[in-house]
Design an enzyme around this catalytic site. Sequence first.
Site, PDB file in Angstrom:
ATOM      1  N   GLU A  42      36.103  42.453  34.645  1.00 57.95           N
ATOM      2  CA  GLU A  42      36.293  43.085  35.841  1.00 57.95           C
ATOM      3  C   GLU A  42      37.325  44.098  36.141  1.00 57.95           C
ATOM      4  O   GLU A  42      38.128  43.776  37.013  1.00 57.95           O
ATOM      5  CB  GLU A  42      35.903  41.827  36.921  1.00 57.95           C
ATOM      6  CG  GLU A  42      34.792  41.040  36.780  1.00 57.95           C
ATOM      7  CD  GLU A  42      34.653  40.141  37.684  1.00 57.95           C
ATOM      8  OE1 GLU A  42      35.244  39.700  38.400  1.00 57.95           O
ATOM      9  OE2 GLU A  42      33.617  39.119  37.336  1.00 57.95           O
ATOM     10  N   GLU A  62      25.910  36.835  32.576  1.00 64.64           N
ATOM     11  CA  GLU A  62      25.868  36.034  33.690  1.00 64.64           C
ATOM     12  C   GLU A  62      24.546  35.936  34.419  1.00 64.64           C
ATOM     13  O   GLU A  62      24.794  36.103  35.824  1.00 64.64           O
ATOM     14  CB  GLU A  62      27.115  36.145  34.510  1.00 64.64           C
ATOM     15  CG  GLU A  62      28.386  36.175  33.629  1.00 64.64           C
ATOM     16  CD  GLU A  62      29.695  36.336  34.505  1.00 64.64           C
ATOM     17  OE1 GLU A  62      29.641  36.282  35.728  1.00 64.64           O
ATOM     18  OE2 GLU A  62      30.695  36.724  33.964  1.00 64.64           O
TER      19      GLU A  62
HETATM   20  O1  9MR Z   1      30.529  30.598  38.911  1.00 66.09           O
HETATM   21  C1  9MR Z   1      31.708  30.595  38.934  1.00 66.09           C
HETATM   22  C2  9MR Z   1      32.145  29.760  40.489  1.00 66.09           C
HETATM   23  O2  9MR Z   1      31.995  28.558  40.255  1.00 66.09           O
HETATM   24  C3  9MR Z   1      33.717  30.045  40.882  1.00 66.09           C
HETATM   25  O3  9MR Z   1      33.902  29.455  41.839  1.00 66.09           O
HETATM   26  C4  9MR Z   1      33.930  31.741  40.830  1.00 66.09           C
HETATM   27  C5  9MR Z   1      35.584  31.933  40.995  1.00 66.09           C
HETATM   28  O4  9MR Z   1      35.713  33.362  41.075  1.00 66.09           O
HETATM   29  O5  9MR Z   1      33.585  32.114  39.720  1.00 66.09           O
HETATM   30  C6  9MR Z   1      32.476  32.116  39.118  1.00 66.09           C
HETATM   31  O6  9MR Z   1      31.900  32.930  38.109  1.00 66.09           O
HETATM   32  C7  9MR Z   1      32.259  34.332  38.149  1.00 66.09           C
HETATM   33  C8  9MR Z   1      32.665  34.609  36.761  1.00 66.09           C
HETATM   34  O7  9MR Z   1      33.838  33.628  36.216  1.00 66.09           O
HETATM   35  C9  9MR Z   1      33.067  36.094  36.446  1.00 66.09           C
HETATM   36  N1  9MR Z   1      31.920  37.053  37.088  1.00 66.09           N
HETATM   37  C10 9MR Z   1      31.330  36.502  38.364  1.00 66.09           C
HETATM   38  C11 9MR Z   1      31.087  35.039  38.697  1.00 66.09           C
HETATM   39  C12 9MR Z   1      30.511  34.595  39.803  1.00 66.09           C
HETATM   40  O8  9MR Z   1      31.399  34.675  40.764  1.00 66.09           O
END
Ligand code: 9MR
Length: 369
Positions: free
Chosen positions: A153, A258
């Site tokens: 990102e 994802e």
């Molecule tokens: O699914 C993840 C969630 O449990 C966390 O709280 C969050 C914190 O930023 O991150 C989520 O996963 C993210 C991933 O690591 C990167 N891309 C976006 C995902 C969804 O937010």
Amino acid sequence: MKFINLYLLAVTTILFVNCSSKQEVTTLKDAYKNDFYIGTALSADQIEEKNIKVDSLIQKEFNAITAENIMKSMFTHPQKDKYDFALSDKFVAYGEKNKMFIHGHTLIWHSQLAPWMEKIADSTEMKAFMKDHITTIVSKYKGRIKSWDVVNEALNEDGTLRKSVFLNTLGEQYLVDAFKLAEKADPKAELYYNDYNIEEPAKRAGAIALIKKIKEAGGKVDGVGIQGHWRLQSPSLEEIEKSILEYSALGIKVAFTELDITVLPNPWDLKGADVNQNFEGSAKMNPYPKTLPDSVQTQLAARYASIFKLFLKHKDKISRVTFWGVYDKQSWLNDWPIKGRTNYPLPFDVNLEHKPAYDSILKLKKTVE
Ligand code: 9MR
């Protein structure tokens, strides 16, 4: 005589089942085994095998894993001189035990940083951090974690570089440095740039420019991770297809890293730029608190089918398709962008039962050779 007849019948049946070129397909990973990995993201509890039912579903359906949170830098590197690999060791052992493809998420990301990292203010300190962080983690799992989200990102929606602690201290050179350090630590690991919305035209152009720059500067980029946090109506299949073609034209693999599809209203569609806190708890914003109506269930199944049909068309360019979570109960989309809603974004429901979406994905590959 009767015994011999029964014996012959049994032998013929066994031969028929084994020799028949078509076999009934019963799980996602088996159905797609000749196409691409089918992955899932594991929570800490799932890595620790806390629920037998969830665990057996994971083993049955998926052949690739990503850690949903526990490998983010705030957890693996909480203090400057302290790493914590307790859970990531378990994650890697879990993947090996189950013969799964293990993906590392993530090395350099502006979010979920340990507080001490946010305070890094100059280039010397940041360079030292990146070298230590990437080298330590990638070397530790050398040959075991097969691919990495090296940078996650780094882009804004318009394709420009996101202002992060990395960009602020090192300029865009940090991108090249990250990929070079990862390659040095494990030359055989596959290295990915991972981001959301990079199937949208402006951000996609930014991602393509970024990947080209890293490669031209001598960084090894093996693939792009299109996250795939999508909606029922968007992005269009045309933009997804263009993305697959344009990224793979760079000579890299495309992974969908994802994947999930929200079925709930997005407050931003209604209110412009910001999440309006007043929407919290409103029935309008949480329309299906108990069950998903059949009509929406059908739309979700059709959307998944059309997406997987496209993936199959380009299976030669796609390395892996990973769902962001095992089942609806675990999804981050129950809490984002509004906390406490009930969303239905994955192929398995809260009770671990497969949904019409699952059947529609499987149906595309009704039988395998
Ligand atoms: O699914 C993840 C969630 O449990 C966390 O709280 C969050 C914190 O930023 O991150 C989520 O996963 C993210 C991933 O690591 C990167 N891309 C976006 C995902 C969804 O937010």
